[in-house]
Design a protein around this motif. Sequence first.
Motif, PDB file in Angstrom:
ATOM      1  N   LYS A  24       1.092  -1.089   0.478  1.00 52.27           N
ATOM      2  CA  LYS A  24      -0.345  -0.374   0.208  1.00 52.27           C
ATOM      3  C   LYS A  24       0.819   1.004  -0.471  1.00 52.27           C
ATOM      4  O   LYS A  24       0.151   2.192  -0.262  1.00 52.27           O
ATOM      5  N   ARG A  25       2.440   0.698   0.550  1.00 59.89           N
ATOM      6  CA  ARG A  25       2.912   2.361   0.063  1.00 59.89           C
ATOM      7  C   ARG A  25       3.366   2.640  -1.135  1.00 59.89           C
ATOM      8  O   ARG A  25       3.083   4.045  -1.042  1.00 59.89           O
ATOM      9  N   TYR A  26       2.930   2.418  -1.769  1.00 58.27           N
ATOM     10  CA  TYR A  26       3.650   1.795  -3.323  1.00 58.27           C
ATOM     11  C   TYR A  26       2.545   2.821  -4.285  1.00 58.27           C
ATOM     12  O   TYR A  26       2.776   3.976  -4.419  1.00 58.27           O
ATOM     13  N   PHE A  27       1.184   2.021  -3.650  1.00 60.14           N
ATOM     14  CA  PHE A  27      -0.109   3.269  -3.997  1.00 60.14           C
ATOM     15  C   PHE A  27      -0.678   4.067  -3.716  1.00 60.14           C
ATOM     16  O   PHE A  27      -0.276   5.209  -4.224  1.00 60.14           O
ATOM     17  N   LYS A  28       0.190   4.752  -2.495  1.00 57.52           N
ATOM     18  CA  LYS A  28      -0.406   6.450  -1.749  1.00 57.52           C
ATOM     19  C   LYS A  28       0.876   6.483  -1.969  1.00 57.52           C
ATOM     20  O   LYS A  28       0.312   8.152  -2.271  1.00 57.52           O
ATOM     21  N   GLU A  29       2.125   6.352  -2.634  1.00 53.00           N
ATOM     22  CA  GLU A  29       3.246   6.810  -3.241  1.00 53.00           C
ATOM     23  C   GLU A  29       2.317   7.929  -4.659  1.00 53.00           C
ATOM     24  O   GLU A  29       2.971   9.113  -5.459  1.00 53.00           O
ATOM     25  N   LEU A  30       2.128   6.764  -5.202  1.00 55.27           N
ATOM     26  CA  LEU A  30       1.578   6.658  -6.521  1.00 55.27           C
ATOM     27  C   LEU A  30       0.222   7.665  -7.111  1.00 55.27           C
ATOM     28  O   LEU A  30       0.483   8.502  -7.688  1.00 55.27           O
ATOM     29  N   GLU A  31      -0.693   7.286  -5.677  1.00 54.70           N
ATOM     30  CA  GLU A  31      -1.615   8.761  -5.802  1.00 54.70           C
ATOM     31  C   GLU A  31      -1.422   9.577  -5.711  1.00 54.70           C
ATOM     32  O   GLU A  31      -1.836  10.412  -5.953  1.00 54.70           O
ATOM     33  N   ARG A  32      -0.549  10.223  -4.858  1.00 60.33           N
ATOM     34  CA  ARG A  32      -0.025  11.468  -4.504  1.00 60.33           C
ATOM     35  C   ARG A  32       0.894  12.067  -5.476  1.00 60.33           C
ATOM     36  O   ARG A  32       0.832  13.291  -5.476  1.00 60.33           O
ATOM     37  N   VAL A  33       1.641  11.336  -6.380  1.00 60.14           N
ATOM     38  CA  VAL A  33       2.011  12.266  -7.519  1.00 60.14           C
ATOM     39  C   VAL A  33       1.618  12.076  -8.447  1.00 60.14           C
ATOM     40  O   VAL A  33       2.421  12.927  -9.167  1.00 60.14           O
ATOM     41  N   SER A  34       0.320  11.330  -8.483  1.00 59.25           N
ATOM     42  CA  SER A  34      -0.364  11.701  -9.986  1.00 59.25           C
ATOM     43  C   SER A  34      -1.614  11.955 -10.066  1.00 59.25           C
ATOM     44  O   SER A  34      -2.076  11.657  -8.373  1.00 59.25           O
ATOM     45  N   LYS A  35      -2.514  13.126 -11.121  1.00 56.09           N
ATOM     46  CA  LYS A  35      -3.598  13.280 -11.474  1.00 56.09           C
ATOM     47  C   LYS A  35      -4.073  12.695 -11.493  1.00 56.09           C
ATOM     48  O   LYS A  35      -5.332  11.628 -10.503  1.00 56.09           O
ATOM     49  N   TYR A  36      -4.119  11.193 -12.443  1.00 51.77           N
ATOM     50  CA  TYR A  36      -4.736   9.864 -12.857  1.00 51.77           C
ATOM     51  C   TYR A  36      -3.770   8.672 -12.669  1.00 51.77           C
ATOM     52  O   TYR A  36      -2.666   8.754 -13.114  1.00 51.77           O
ATOM     53  N   TYR A  37      -4.402   7.696 -12.272  1.00 54.06           N
ATOM     54  CA  TYR A  37      -3.703   6.339 -12.633  1.00 54.06           C
ATOM     55  C   TYR A  37      -4.440   5.481 -13.430  1.00 54.06           C
ATOM     56  O   TYR A  37      -5.508   5.677 -13.453  1.00 54.06           O
ATOM     57  N   ILE A  38      -3.612   5.208 -13.880  1.00 53.93           N
ATOM     58  CA  ILE A  38      -4.265   2.931 -14.559  1.00 53.93           C
ATOM     59  C   ILE A  38      -3.375   1.924 -13.790  1.00 53.93           C
ATOM     60  O   ILE A  38      -1.944   2.188 -13.715  1.00 53.93           O
ATOM     61  N   VAL A  39      -3.797   0.826 -13.453  1.00 54.82           N
ATOM     62  CA  VAL A  39      -2.943   0.406 -12.641  1.00 54.82           C
ATOM     63  C   VAL A  39      -3.365  -1.257 -13.178  1.00 54.82           C
ATOM     64  O   VAL A  39      -4.267  -1.526 -12.421  1.00 54.82           O
ATOM     65  N   TRP A  40      -2.436  -1.454 -13.729  1.00 59.54           N
ATOM     66  CA  TRP A  40      -2.777  -2.649 -14.390  1.00 59.54           C
ATOM     67  C   TRP A  40      -2.477  -4.382 -13.453  1.00 59.54           C
ATOM     68  O   TRP A  40      -1.293  -4.451 -12.563  1.00 59.54           O
ATOM     69  N   GLY A  41      -3.132  -5.451 -13.416  1.00 58.22           N
ATOM     70  CA  GLY A  41      -3.585  -5.769 -12.502  1.00 58.22           C
ATOM     71  C   GLY A  41      -3.683  -5.932 -11.175  1.00 58.22           C
ATOM     72  O   GLY A  41      -3.429  -5.890 -10.010  1.00 58.22           O
TER      73      GLY A  41
END
Length: 144
Positions: A70-87
């Motif tokens: 979850k630390r990775y995904f929280k950082e990803l959400e913090r640095v990007s306006k939008y995301y697409i996470v495959w898998g």
Amino acid sequence: MEVLNKITLHLGDCMEVLKEMPDLSFDLAIVDPPYFSGPERRGFYGSQISSTGIKRRNYPKSEKWIVPDKRYFKELERVSKYYIVWGCNYFNYIFAPGRIIWDKCNQSSSFSDCEIAATNLFSSVRLLSCGMVCVKERAFKKAE
């Protein structure tokens, strides 16, 4: 860090690189993180040769393959306006409700028939059919 045309490439541990980026550094993150352990020890995904006769790409073997938490995904959400996470279906994380289902039309392959991605671009489900992703731009355009 390397700049290629107008694209900046970062080489390093993604968690270390993400920590250094300011909030909302980029508009869209499209990621396909590792979601299971095994290929790093075998050097390839699935069967070495597919049921359709295609030889799998060989990857360097490594001691450890880190599946993000979850630390990775929280950082990803913090640095990007939008995301697409495959898998997204492989992770124990609560993503935004939007989903992209990619029907790969590969029933004779040893890989999955489809891939699932979580996205915050929209809150419904979009279906992409067969082969490589090829969709009209408006299908992924964020509602204003």
